[in-house]
Write a protein that holds these residues in place. Sequence first.
Motif, mmCIF file in Angstrom:
data_model
loop_
_atom_site.group_PDB
_atom_site.id
_atom_site.type_symbol
_atom_site.label_atom_id
_atom_site.label_comp_id
_atom_site.label_asym_id
_atom_site.label_seq_id
_atom_site.Cartn_x
_atom_site.Cartn_y
_atom_site.Cartn_z
ATOM 1 N N LYS A 1 0.834 -1.207 0.000
ATOM 2 C CA LYS A 1 0.000 0.000 0.000
ATOM 3 C C LYS A 1 0.867 1.254 0.000
ATOM 4 C CE LYS A 1 -4.136 -1.868 0.119
ATOM 5 N NZ LYS A 1 -5.121 -1.651 -0.984
ATOM 6 N N LEU A 2 1.959 1.214 0.742
ATOM 7 C CA LEU A 2 2.878 2.353 0.755
ATOM 8 C C LEU A 2 3.483 2.574 -0.630
ATOM 9 C CD1 LEU A 2 4.630 4.497 2.178
ATOM 10 C CD2 LEU A 2 6.234 2.663 2.747
ATOM 11 N N ALA A 3 3.927 1.490 -1.268
ATOM 12 C CA ALA A 3 4.531 1.611 -2.605
ATOM 13 C C ALA A 3 3.547 2.203 -3.604
ATOM 14 C CB ALA A 3 5.014 0.244 -3.076
ATOM 15 N N VAL B 1 3.944 5.991 -5.682
ATOM 16 C CA VAL B 1 3.922 6.149 -7.148
ATOM 17 C C VAL B 1 2.696 6.949 -7.580
ATOM 18 C CG1 VAL B 1 3.873 4.936 -9.358
ATOM 19 C CG2 VAL B 1 5.226 4.021 -7.475
ATOM 20 N N ARG B 2 1.556 6.720 -6.935
ATOM 21 C CA ARG B 2 0.337 7.432 -7.322
ATOM 22 C C ARG B 2 0.471 8.944 -7.066
ATOM 23 N NH1 ARG B 2 -4.673 4.478 -5.866
ATOM 24 N NH2 ARG B 2 -4.916 4.126 -8.107
ATOM 25 N N THR B 3 0.993 9.339 -5.919
ATOM 26 C CA THR B 3 1.129 10.776 -5.636
ATOM 27 C C THR B 3 2.066 11.431 -6.642
ATOM 28 O OG1 THR B 3 2.864 10.238 -4.013
ATOM 29 C CG2 THR B 3 0.638 10.607 -3.174
ATOM 30 N N LEU B 4 3.121 10.739 -7.023
ATOM 31 C CA LEU B 4 4.046 11.271 -8.023
ATOM 32 C C LEU B 4 3.324 11.533 -9.333
ATOM 33 C CD1 LEU B 4 7.102 11.844 -8.708
ATOM 34 C CD2 LEU B 4 7.194 9.484 -9.513
ATOM 35 N N ASN B 5 2.557 10.562 -9.782
ATOM 36 C CA ASN B 5 1.845 10.704 -11.053
ATOM 37 C C ASN B 5 0.781 11.797 -10.985
ATOM 38 O OD1 ASN B 5 1.381 9.554 -13.816
ATOM 39 N ND2 ASN B 5 -0.664 9.250 -12.972
ATOM 40 N N ALA C 1 -4.102 14.233 -0.339
ATOM 41 C CA ALA C 1 -5.150 13.364 0.205
ATOM 42 C C ALA C 1 -4.749 11.898 0.114
ATOM 43 C CB ALA C 1 -6.460 13.608 -0.527
ATOM 44 N N VAL C 2 -4.120 11.501 -1.004
ATOM 45 C CA VAL C 2 -3.646 10.127 -1.150
ATOM 46 C C VAL C 2 -2.555 9.843 -0.113
ATOM 47 C CG1 VAL C 2 -2.442 8.523 -2.689
ATOM 48 C CG2 VAL C 2 -4.248 10.002 -3.587
ATOM 49 N N ASN C 3 -1.647 10.823 0.061
ATOM 50 C CA ASN C 3 -0.577 10.651 1.046
ATOM 51 C C ASN C 3 -1.145 10.535 2.464
ATOM 52 O OD1 ASN C 3 2.490 10.730 0.782
ATOM 53 N ND2 ASN C 3 2.194 12.101 2.546
ATOM 54 N N ASP C 4 -2.111 11.394 2.788
ATOM 55 C CA ASP C 4 -2.720 11.370 4.122
ATOM 56 C C ASP C 4 -3.484 10.072 4.363
ATOM 57 O OD1 ASP C 4 -1.670 13.850 4.640
ATOM 58 O OD2 ASP C 4 -3.521 14.944 4.162
ATOM 59 N N ALA C 5 -4.168 9.590 3.339
ATOM 60 C CA ALA C 5 -4.910 8.333 3.478
ATOM 61 C C ALA C 5 -3.961 7.183 3.795
ATOM 62 C CB ALA C 5 -5.695 8.044 2.200
ATOM 63 N N ILE D 1 8.575 12.443 3.987
ATOM 64 C CA ILE D 1 9.514 12.893 2.940
ATOM 65 C C ILE D 1 8.760 13.116 1.633
ATOM 66 C CG2 ILE D 1 11.486 12.187 1.525
ATOM 67 C CD1 ILE D 1 12.536 10.681 3.994
ATOM 68 N N ASN D 2 7.825 12.231 1.345
ATOM 69 C CA ASN D 2 7.040 12.366 0.119
ATOM 70 C C ASN D 2 6.223 13.652 0.139
ATOM 71 O OD1 ASN D 2 6.148 11.247 -2.424
ATOM 72 N ND2 ASN D 2 4.171 10.891 -1.443
ATOM 73 N N GLU D 3 5.658 13.999 1.298
ATOM 74 C CA GLU D 3 4.904 15.250 1.390
ATOM 75 C C GLU D 3 5.828 16.452 1.157
ATOM 76 O OE1 GLU D 3 2.308 17.981 4.497
ATOM 77 O OE2 GLU D 3 2.721 15.880 5.025
#
Length: 895
Positions: free
Chosen positions: A428-430, A434-438, A451-455, A471-473
């Motif tokens: 789920k993390l992986a 990738v989804r937030t990047l896209n 929202a995807v990152n927070d979920a 880090i992603n945020e």
Amino acid sequence: MRDRVGRWPLVGREEELDSFAAALADRECRGFVVGGSAGVGKSRLAEECLGRASAAGFRVGRATASAAAGAVPLGAIAHLLPAGVDLSDPVAGFAAVAERLAAGPGRRRWVLLVDDMHLLDSASAVLLRQLMDTGVLLLIGTVRSGEPYGKAVTALRGGDAVRRVDLTVLSPGQIEELLQAALGGAVARRSLHELSAASGGNVLYLRELVLGALTAGDLTEDGEIWHLAEGRLPATVRLTEVIGGRLATADPAGRPVLELLALCEPLPLADAEDLAPPQVMAALEQTGLIRITQDRRRTTVSLAHPLYGEVLRAGLPVLRRRALLLDQAARVEARGARRRGDLLHIATWRLAATGTADPTLLTQAAVLSRHAHDYPQIVALLEALPEKHRTTATGLMLGHAFFEMGRWDQAEAAIAQADAVAVGEQDKLAVALVRTLNLLWSNAPLSEALAVNDAALNRITSPAARRKLTINEGFMRIVAGQPAQGLTLLEDLETDVGDAPDVDVWLRGAWMKPFALALVGRTGEAATWAERAHAGHRKVDEHALVSHPAVQRIPLVLALTEAGLPDEARREGERTYAELVAADSVVRVWLAVFLGRTEWLAGRPATARRWWAEAAALARSFDHTMALRPVLGGLAACAAVLGDLDAAEASRAEHRTLPPLAPGLLSAGEERLGEAWLLAARGHLGRARAVLTAAALVARSTGHLTGEALLLTDVARLGGAKEVTDRLTALAQRCDGALAPARAQLAAALAADDPDQLLRAADACQAVGAELLAAEAATAAAAAWRRAHQARRASAAAHRAAAAPARCEGARTPLLTTAQSTAPLTDREREIALLAALGNASKDIADALALSVRTVDNHLHRAYAKLGVTTRRELARTLRTPPRVPRPDHQHGRS
């Protein structure tokens, strides 16, 4: 269409032309021979030489040798022989020919061009040698490398009195120069790379490729730059015939080798010799159809030119192609598939032959392709996987490959499939990463990616996994134009990739951190981090999912620019851009954006326009609005200061059609540069300053300190120096490097209108490579000295500023045009004078500025007095207002 590309300018042959000029001037020289492989431009150079000889007063003639003419004695040059000469006795006849040719007005020497001289018959060669030896003519001959010829032709080429030049293929730089001259405009770097690679620098091949692309509508011009449609490089029938004829010269026994190379090159020499004996291989190499390369203990074979493969593949029947591919796959499997790329090759060949391959093999091959950053290959391999063999890992690899190719919707579909089979926290993390990047790069609002990152944060409990999402945020906030907030989240990022728990997440944060540091004015730290990230990426590239390592050097260009080192930024950027073009990474769009910004700050608007046009074409090709918004603003600004107001307005019009989005890596304020400079070019200085001031407030609100400084500096240049000096001084104290202090010094000098201070500011600006700012400061200093009746000092400052048009590529700004007055114009007088110089009536000016006509006329009268003019025509001439320049018309390049 063919007429347009049929006669191209001669590029890259200056040394050879100089050699011919020396030959022409040397009375002892008897010949000038141009050698080289087919298509490198021998005939074109020889024709240019003949034309120069004619222009110099020589009598000229030309002949083309051929196999057919060679079968008849004197067949190639019969049309040049004087009428009535009896050639039944060659000795007497040849002497008579020489005597008749030497006769005539002034007994001028002949210069004769013989194309394909190696095909001459012996009689023609003997006669020409006699004419050369007697000094009657200077022979220009072209000969094809590797072609056999007889003793008589050898004699034409020999001796100290014959000069020889051997042409090589054009370099990529020469190809760029040639195409720009032929098409009448700049060509996108990826298009140049593809044309250069496909043609191999061969001028004939290049011309036919360009002609084919123009005819098919695959090479088009968008008003600023020429670019090829992705994956489209059609040839012409003529090119296919030329290459087909070249391939037809091969020994039939070598044909299977050529066909296999077209599908599978490069090949080990042993594999090629399975299909043809050594003597046949040697003949193929000698005739220039294949190339043998020795690398330590490994010897490989490849086709001598990339277009040979194109023609061979086009002529292969389906079943023949299938048999060749499967046989080669079996050959590699039989020797154990020991080399690193063997699994990739086997999977690719079997997939191409049968449409399927072993699923495990396909997955392994995709991993190898990922290491090579071959994203189209990843897609081809993973899309062939049967449904039951698709996993979260393969789905994310496919989604990331689509992302790297700028195909956002397909990336999201692949990521969704990966999510559907995800099991456990790590999967789920992986998926979330990738989804937030896209989402972020595909024009989705930041809120959607957050929202995807927070979920994911809500579902995940592991501290290590939650740190990755933090880090992603930080990464996302910097990408979306919030450098200060993002930097806070990345402050404790590990300094070495070896200390990071997740390579991909570290690389993501390490890429974005130097951007943020540069944008908040910490340029020294930014450069250090960019170098650190690049070194780390190179170290772990084989294990990383993220982009090509060269992307890590994009923020270095920004850092060097803001540190006041544009020359270093330019060199670094050019080198990195070439690497990213070769890798076909769409992320290079941001490097083009920042290189355009570098050139804008350096005061080179034409070069900045070239880079921003490159970025715009690329951003449009994959719908990347985040990059397109600032780029269109930059294009409009460049066109405005170059006097191309139609182009500036066209860029502004396109900008207005874009959906409102977060600003991306640059401040949202910077995208308003075009609006402001177009207003300034039209004389609306007050409105331009208002736009820039509002834009600077936006930059300040998001923490873009360097962007705020850029915008406030332009406010100062457009007459608002007093209003921005304090803030620029404060920014200079917060930003390291030399550029910020130079900007503050310029604003203070303009506010004080002190000539000594202005010249010191010019020195400071020149030291940081800001040529246009330096020119404006020197021009303002000259005007101030004139007003103080210091003619000598004024002349010295004016002389210094006079070089600005060349260094600054013809830029014209209000400060350069209105600093000619002997008394200072007020801001209002300057604004009204510029509007009047552009042809606006007093009533129109009054309406635009919300003034009375009487007030406008009073200001205009005072401006006339200060400038020493009495009419609007004199006013326009004094201010040297640039005319409206029509947009370049490249219709001649289209069919």
